[in-house]
Design a protein around this motif. Structure first.
Motif, PDB file in Angstrom:
ATOM      1  N   ALA A 140       0.794  -1.242  -0.081  1.00 16.69           N
ATOM      2  CA  ALA A 140       0.039  -0.077  -0.022  1.00 16.69           C
ATOM      3  C   ALA A 140       0.832   1.225  -0.124  1.00 16.69           C
ATOM      4  O   ALA A 140       0.425   2.313  -0.340  1.00 16.69           O
ATOM      5  N   LEU A 141       2.148   1.247   0.620  1.00 16.51           N
ATOM      6  CA  LEU A 141       2.674   2.374   0.845  1.00 16.51           C
ATOM      7  C   LEU A 141       3.997   2.357  -0.343  1.00 16.51           C
ATOM      8  O   LEU A 141       4.866   3.510  -0.350  1.00 16.51           O
ATOM      9  N   ALA A 142       3.921   1.327  -1.366  1.00 20.74           N
ATOM     10  CA  ALA A 142       5.080   1.402  -2.378  1.00 20.74           C
ATOM     11  C   ALA A 142       5.012   2.509  -3.155  1.00 20.74           C
ATOM     12  O   ALA A 142       6.165   2.845  -3.451  1.00 20.74           O
ATOM     13  N   GLY A 143       4.214   3.207  -3.213  1.00 26.54           N
ATOM     14  CA  GLY A 143       4.107   4.420  -4.156  1.00 26.54           C
ATOM     15  C   GLY A 143       4.297   5.595  -3.460  1.00 26.54           C
ATOM     16  O   GLY A 143       4.379   6.694  -4.039  1.00 26.54           O
ATOM     17  N   ASN A 144       4.592   5.626  -2.252  1.00 29.25           N
ATOM     18  CA  ASN A 144       5.123   6.689  -1.420  1.00 29.25           C
ATOM     19  C   ASN A 144       6.632   6.785  -1.161  1.00 29.25           C
ATOM     20  O   ASN A 144       7.053   5.773  -0.606  1.00 29.25           O
ATOM     21  N   LEU A 145       7.338   7.976  -1.265  1.00 28.30           N
ATOM     22  CA  LEU A 145       8.740   8.003  -0.914  1.00 28.30           C
ATOM     23  C   LEU A 145       8.825   9.125   0.264  1.00 28.30           C
ATOM     24  O   LEU A 145       7.974  10.036   0.382  1.00 28.30           O
ATOM     25  N   CYS A 146       9.664   8.872   1.192  1.00 28.03           N
ATOM     26  CA  CYS A 146      10.115   9.538   2.272  1.00 28.03           C
ATOM     27  C   CYS A 146      11.710   9.778   2.161  1.00 28.03           C
ATOM     28  O   CYS A 146      12.239   8.723   2.199  1.00 28.03           O
ATOM     29  N   ARG A 147      12.119  10.918   2.290  1.00 25.16           N
ATOM     30  CA  ARG A 147      13.524  11.086   2.377  1.00 25.16           C
ATOM     31  C   ARG A 147      14.252  11.623   3.855  1.00 25.16           C
ATOM     32  O   ARG A 147      15.107  11.639   3.879  1.00 25.16           O
ATOM     33  N   CYS A 148      13.163  11.903   4.741  1.00 26.34           N
ATOM     34  CA  CYS A 148      13.738  12.312   6.095  1.00 26.34           C
ATOM     35  C   CYS A 148      13.465  11.320   7.089  1.00 26.34           C
ATOM     36  O   CYS A 148      14.243  10.734   7.958  1.00 26.34           O
ATOM     37  N   THR A 149      12.279  10.799   7.067  1.00 25.39           N
ATOM     38  CA  THR A 149      11.950   9.709   8.516  1.00 25.39           C
ATOM     39  C   THR A 149      12.290   8.503   8.382  1.00 25.39           C
ATOM     40  O   THR A 149      12.664   7.844   9.445  1.00 25.39           O
ATOM     41  N   GLY A 150      12.327   7.963   7.278  1.00 27.81           N
ATOM     42  CA  GLY A 150      12.628   6.301   7.075  1.00 27.81           C
ATOM     43  C   GLY A 150      11.336   5.936   7.279  1.00 27.81           C
ATOM     44  O   GLY A 150      10.100   6.553   7.818  1.00 27.81           O
ATOM     45  N   TYR A 151      11.395   4.405   7.062  1.00 29.96           N
ATOM     46  CA  TYR A 151       9.873   3.772   6.787  1.00 29.96           C
ATOM     47  C   TYR A 151       9.458   3.058   7.961  1.00 29.96           C
ATOM     48  O   TYR A 151       8.413   2.725   8.200  1.00 29.96           O
ATOM     49  N   ARG A 152      10.522   2.847   8.960  1.00 28.85           N
ATOM     50  CA  ARG A 152      10.073   1.894  10.211  1.00 28.85           C
ATOM     51  C   ARG A 152       8.857   2.748  11.008  1.00 28.85           C
ATOM     52  O   ARG A 152       7.864   1.889  11.208  1.00 28.85           O
ATOM     53  N   PRO A 153       9.066   4.025  11.343  1.00 25.16           N
ATOM     54  CA  PRO A 153       7.921   4.438  12.237  1.00 25.16           C
ATOM     55  C   PRO A 153       6.648   4.551  11.116  1.00 25.16           C
ATOM     56  O   PRO A 153       5.313   4.624  11.718  1.00 25.16           O
ATOM     57  N   ILE A 154       6.681   4.770   9.821  1.00 26.52           N
ATOM     58  CA  ILE A 154       5.488   4.844   9.001  1.00 26.52           C
ATOM     59  C   ILE A 154       4.864   3.294   8.903  1.00 26.52           C
ATOM     60  O   ILE A 154       3.630   3.403   8.937  1.00 26.52           O
ATOM     61  N   LEU A 155       5.513   2.431   8.793  1.00 22.81           N
ATOM     62  CA  LEU A 155       5.206   1.056   8.732  1.00 22.81           C
ATOM     63  C   LEU A 155       4.215   0.871  10.406  1.00 22.81           C
ATOM     64  O   LEU A 155       3.374   0.133  10.456  1.00 22.81           O
ATOM     65  N   ALA A 156       5.107   1.272  11.246  1.00 18.58           N
ATOM     66  CA  ALA A 156       4.396   1.128  12.632  1.00 18.58           C
ATOM     67  C   ALA A 156       2.979   1.830  12.775  1.00 18.58           C
ATOM     68  O   ALA A 156       2.086   1.232  13.480  1.00 18.58           O
ATOM     69  N   ALA A 157       3.199   3.080  12.055  1.00 14.14           N
ATOM     70  CA  ALA A 157       1.805   3.881  12.115  1.00 14.14           C
ATOM     71  C   ALA A 157       0.577   2.829  11.352  1.00 14.14           C
ATOM     72  O   ALA A 157      -0.467   2.993  11.650  1.00 14.14           O
ATOM     73  N   ALA A 158       1.179   2.295  10.192  1.00 18.90           N
ATOM     74  CA  ALA A 158       0.193   1.464   9.266  1.00 18.90           C
ATOM     75  C   ALA A 158      -0.454   0.353  10.434  1.00 18.90           C
ATOM     76  O   ALA A 158      -1.555   0.064  10.224  1.00 18.90           O
ATOM     77  N   GLU A 159       0.731  -0.246  11.043  1.00 22.91           N
ATOM     78  CA  GLU A 159      -0.172  -1.679  12.037  1.00 22.91           C
ATOM     79  C   GLU A 159      -0.767  -0.972  12.990  1.00 22.91           C
ATOM     80  O   GLU A 159      -2.026  -1.592  13.134  1.00 22.91           O
ATOM     81  N   GLN A 160      -0.565   0.189  13.591  1.00 22.00           N
ATOM     82  CA  GLN A 160      -1.505   0.917  14.794  1.00 22.00           C
ATOM     83  C   GLN A 160      -2.761   1.225  13.986  1.00 22.00           C
ATOM     84  O   GLN A 160      -3.776   0.744  14.537  1.00 22.00           O
ATOM     85  N   ALA A 161      -2.707   1.809  12.828  1.00 24.85           N
ATOM     86  CA  ALA A 161      -3.812   2.299  12.201  1.00 24.85           C
ATOM     87  C   ALA A 161      -4.759   1.316  11.868  1.00 24.85           C
ATOM     88  O   ALA A 161      -6.153   1.345  11.866  1.00 24.85           O
ATOM     89  N   CYS A 162      -4.348   0.134  11.377  1.00 27.00           N
ATOM     90  CA  CYS A 162      -5.242  -0.705  10.710  1.00 27.00           C
ATOM     91  C   CYS A 162      -5.438  -1.964  11.191  1.00 27.00           C
ATOM     92  O   CYS A 162      -6.397  -2.707  11.040  1.00 27.00           O
ATOM     93  N   CYS A 163      -4.807  -2.026  12.423  1.00 30.10           N
ATOM     94  CA  CYS A 163      -5.153  -3.077  13.347  1.00 30.10           C
ATOM     95  C   CYS A 163      -6.392  -3.166  14.303  1.00 30.10           C
ATOM     96  O   CYS A 163      -6.867  -4.053  14.701  1.00 30.10           O
ATOM     97  N   ASN A 164      -6.320  -1.945  14.791  1.00 29.61           N
ATOM     98  CA  ASN A 164      -7.179  -1.533  15.749  1.00 29.61           C
ATOM     99  C   ASN A 164      -8.013  -0.175  15.070  1.00 29.61           C
ATOM    100  O   ASN A 164      -8.458   0.662  15.735  1.00 29.61           O
ATOM    101  N   LYS A 165      -8.720  -0.621  14.015  1.00 26.59           N
ATOM    102  CA  LYS A 165      -9.434   0.482  13.115  1.00 26.59           C
ATOM    103  C   LYS A 165     -10.893   0.868  13.969  1.00 26.59           C
ATOM    104  O   LYS A 165     -11.608  -0.028  13.865  1.00 26.59           O
ATOM    105  N   PRO A 166     -10.837   1.938  14.241  1.00 25.83           N
ATOM    106  CA  PRO A 166     -12.248   2.358  14.908  1.00 25.83           C
ATOM    107  C   PRO A 166     -13.281   2.971  13.902  1.00 25.83           C
ATOM    108  O   PRO A 166     -12.635   3.256  12.893  1.00 25.83           O
ATOM    109  N   GLN A 167     -14.563   2.943  14.227  1.00 27.20           N
ATOM    110  CA  GLN A 167     -15.410   3.716  13.226  1.00 27.20           C
ATOM    111  C   GLN A 167     -15.020   5.128  13.068  1.00 27.20           C
ATOM    112  O   GLN A 167     -14.569   5.660  13.860  1.00 27.20           O
TER     113      GLN A 167
END
Length: 189
Positions: A140-167
């Motif tokens: 899902a994130l393959a089309g997005n590039l980040c040059r500052c943060t790195g992808y580990r925290p963004i992937l952690a955000a993906a896990e947090q947002a998608c595993c416990n998704k509220p209404q």
């Protein structure tokens, strides 16, 4: 004439330049500057928005299928009969959407330029997946590039947002949105 929903607002456009991109429409016509232009060639994902389209599932029920797309490459005319959601549409009643909140809590943003695109890709992932795994998140994130943060925290955000998704507001308005999309559905290509 082009009719589409901008979040929940019906837009009817009669005299747009046929070469007008969704990115320029949002930024120049609507003053929605959250969607960024990075490369203008569909490579960086900074311009990512989400489109909601009517979809009939295997049981014959109509649902909204959300997909992310590069607004720098997409013409406004392709929005006819669909719902356009930009990063500004996610915040509801003063509260960040759960994908935005996950990016904050997981420190998934540094300079912030790419963040709206990542947020919109995460939003589409969250909407379309019941239990996304790391492979789905990477895809899902393959089309997005980040040059500052790195992808580990963004992937952690993906896990947090998608595993416990509220209404969210999109879930609570789904029946109304489906009815409104049916009313403006194109009768011919």
């Amino acid at each position: 004439m082009i009719q589409f929903l901008l979040n929940q607002e019906l837009r009817s456009e009669h005299a747009l330049d046929p070469n007008l991109t969704v990115l320029n429409y949002l930024r120049e016509h609507l003053a929605k500057s959250g969607t960024k232009e990075g490369c203008a060639s569909g490579d960086c994902g900074a311009c990512t928005v989400v489109v909601g389209e009517l979809h009939t599932d295997d049981q014959g029920a109509e649902q909204i299928r959300y997909r992310s797309l590069n607004s720098c490459l997409t013409f406004v005319s392709s929005l006819h009969g669909k719902q356009l959601i930009s990063v500004e549409d996610l915040k509801h009643q003063g509260q960040l959407h759960s994908v935005q909140q996950a990016m904050v809590e997981c420190h998934g943003s540094q300079c912030g330029f790419c963040t709206p695109g990542f947020v919109m890709s995460l939003f589409a992932l969250q909407k379309n997946s019941d239990a996304p795994d790391s492979q789905k998140a990477h895809e899902a994130l393959a089309g997005n590039l980040c040059r500052c943060t790195g992808y580990r925290p963004i992937l952690a955000a993906a896990e947090q947002a998608c595993c416990n998704k509220p209404q969210d507001q999109f879930d609570s308005r789904q029946a109304d949105t489906i009815a409104r999309l049916k009313a403006i559905a194109p009768t011919q290509t």
